[in-house]
Design an enzyme around this catalytic site. Structure first.
Site, mmCIF file in Angstrom:
data_model
loop_
_atom_site.group_PDB
_atom_site.id
_atom_site.type_symbol
_atom_site.label_atom_id
_atom_site.label_comp_id
_atom_site.label_asym_id
_atom_site.label_seq_id
_atom_site.Cartn_x
_atom_site.Cartn_y
_atom_site.Cartn_z
ATOM 1 N N HIS A 278 22.880 -39.748 -18.644
ATOM 2 C CA HIS A 278 22.120 -38.502 -18.520
ATOM 3 C C HIS A 278 21.600 -38.256 -17.108
ATOM 4 C CE1 HIS A 278 22.453 -38.264 -22.814
ATOM 5 N NE2 HIS A 278 21.713 -39.344 -22.990
ATOM 6 N N ARG B 185 -7.501 -11.986 -24.983
ATOM 7 C CA ARG B 185 -6.316 -12.490 -25.674
ATOM 8 C C ARG B 185 -6.612 -12.783 -27.128
ATOM 9 N NH1 ARG B 185 -2.400 -15.170 -22.081
ATOM 10 N NH2 ARG B 185 -2.905 -14.529 -19.954
ATOM 11 N N PRO C 166 6.578 -34.034 -19.615
ATOM 12 C CA PRO C 166 5.710 -33.997 -18.455
ATOM 13 C C PRO C 166 4.811 -32.790 -18.471
ATOM 14 C CG PRO C 166 7.971 -33.400 -17.914
ATOM 15 C CD PRO C 166 7.802 -33.284 -19.360
ATOM 16 N N GLU C 167 3.521 -33.048 -18.437
ATOM 17 C CA GLU C 167 2.532 -31.997 -18.270
ATOM 18 C C GLU C 167 1.957 -32.146 -16.863
ATOM 19 O OE1 GLU C 167 -0.083 -31.795 -21.708
ATOM 20 O OE2 GLU C 167 1.326 -32.948 -22.895
ATOM 21 N N ARG D 117 17.604 -34.634 -22.899
ATOM 22 C CA ARG D 117 17.619 -33.453 -23.775
ATOM 23 C C ARG D 117 18.020 -32.179 -23.040
ATOM 24 N NH1 ARG D 117 12.373 -33.478 -27.496
ATOM 25 N NH2 ARG D 117 13.501 -31.789 -28.478
#
Length: 285
Positions: A95, A156, A2-3, A114
């Site tokens: 899960h 950066r 999920p983004e 996971r």
DNA sequence: TAAATCCTGTCA
DNA sequence: TGACAGGATTTA
């Protein structure tokens, strides 16, 4: 999985079933999923609280509860968070690590094969959760301006793909959308952030907003795991231009989409549309 | 700055 | 059987 677009879709789809409801019981099947607070703190304090609102910050869901509590949910790589009106015949799926029983008899289900996700309860997540405290601005909000992006890229170091994945620069971009954004902006993923011209920076800024908005509009990308807050998959996978398309022809120029590894992640791009030398100043990284 | 780490599942 | 998977943090 999920983004930003996926988490935002979960937020929107879960809110109508959760906001205004009260949490009557909580069942933690896998204690390891609760990180950042004691399990007893969560189980003791969440009972009887009403879900007042659901916010999103980057890839975090923030369930604002009564009496100043916030349930913080991160889906990691394979997490699902959805509303189920009743327990399915045969029980909840494998899960399923945390269950919240609501006062309408429905459940909020946290499922994560996971186990990279996390859940915790706190009062001031923006201060107490360091990932949120350090997080950069929301790319679809007003705080993320082109000036901000230009200034940050100036100071950066590193490749632009890697910088887009840095949640402390901009919140919510992950591996799929980073590749799609760079394709949209015609920028090679291995370009150093500092080497981008003002024109390229402007394109990148627009592409970040455009691609993420498209992702939200299509209710996220489902490659395998992702579903929204009602278990419905997204549609944006049908519109991906490069991600997962190694060897296929570029939709713009028909060149073969390449896959390389950048910052340890699979990275897909068009070697012609996203030429490494485009507008390049000099240095590498 | 890169690589290893936390996990299970799936695919070649 | 090994490589790889939407993330983020820790380590070398």
């Amino acid at each position: 999985m999920p983004e930003l677009p996926e988490v935002e879709t979960v937020r929107r789809s879960i809110a109508p079933h959760a906001v205004g409801r009260t949490i009557e019981r909580v069942k933690v099947n896998l204690p390891g999923m609760v990180k950042g607070c004691e399990i007893t703190y969560l189980t003791d304090n969440i009972i009887g609280k009403e879900i007042k609102r659901i916010d999103r910050r980057g890839k975090f869901l923030l369930l604002r509860l009564s009496q100043g509590y916030t349930l913080v949910v991160h889906l990691g790589m394979s997490g699902r968070f959805y509303y189920a009106g009743e327990e399915p015949y045969g029980g909840f799926p494998k899960h399923t690590h945390v269950l919240f029983l609501l006062n309408d008899g429905g459940f909020l289900v946290y499922n994560d094969p996971r186990r990279f996700g996390r859940i915790n309860l706190c009062r001031q997540p923006e201060k107490e959760v360091s990932a949120i405290r350090l997080m950069g601005p929301e790319p679809l909000g007003n705080s993320c301006t082109m000036d901000y992006l230009r200034d940050e890229l100036k100071k950066r170091r590193g490749k632009i793909k890697q910088l887009l994945l840095d949640q402390n620069l901009i919140a919510g971009i992950g591996n799929i959308y980073a590749d799609e954004i760079l394709f949209d902006a015609c920028i090679h993923p291995e370009r150093s952030g500092q080497s981008l011209t003002p024109l390229e920076t402007a394109r990148l800024f627009q592409s970040i907003r455009r691609v993420l908005n498209q992702g939200v509009r299509h209710r996220g990308t489902t490659i395998s795991d992702y579903v929204d807050g009602r278990g419905v998959p997204g549609e944006f996978q049908k519109h991906l231009k490069v991600y997962g398309r190694e060897g296929e022809p570029c939709s713009v120029c028909a060149s073969e989409i390449q896959r390389i590894r950048v910052a340890g992640r699979s990275t897909y791009f068009c070697p012609v549309c996203q030429c490494l030398e485009q507008g390049k100043g000099s240095e590498g990284d």
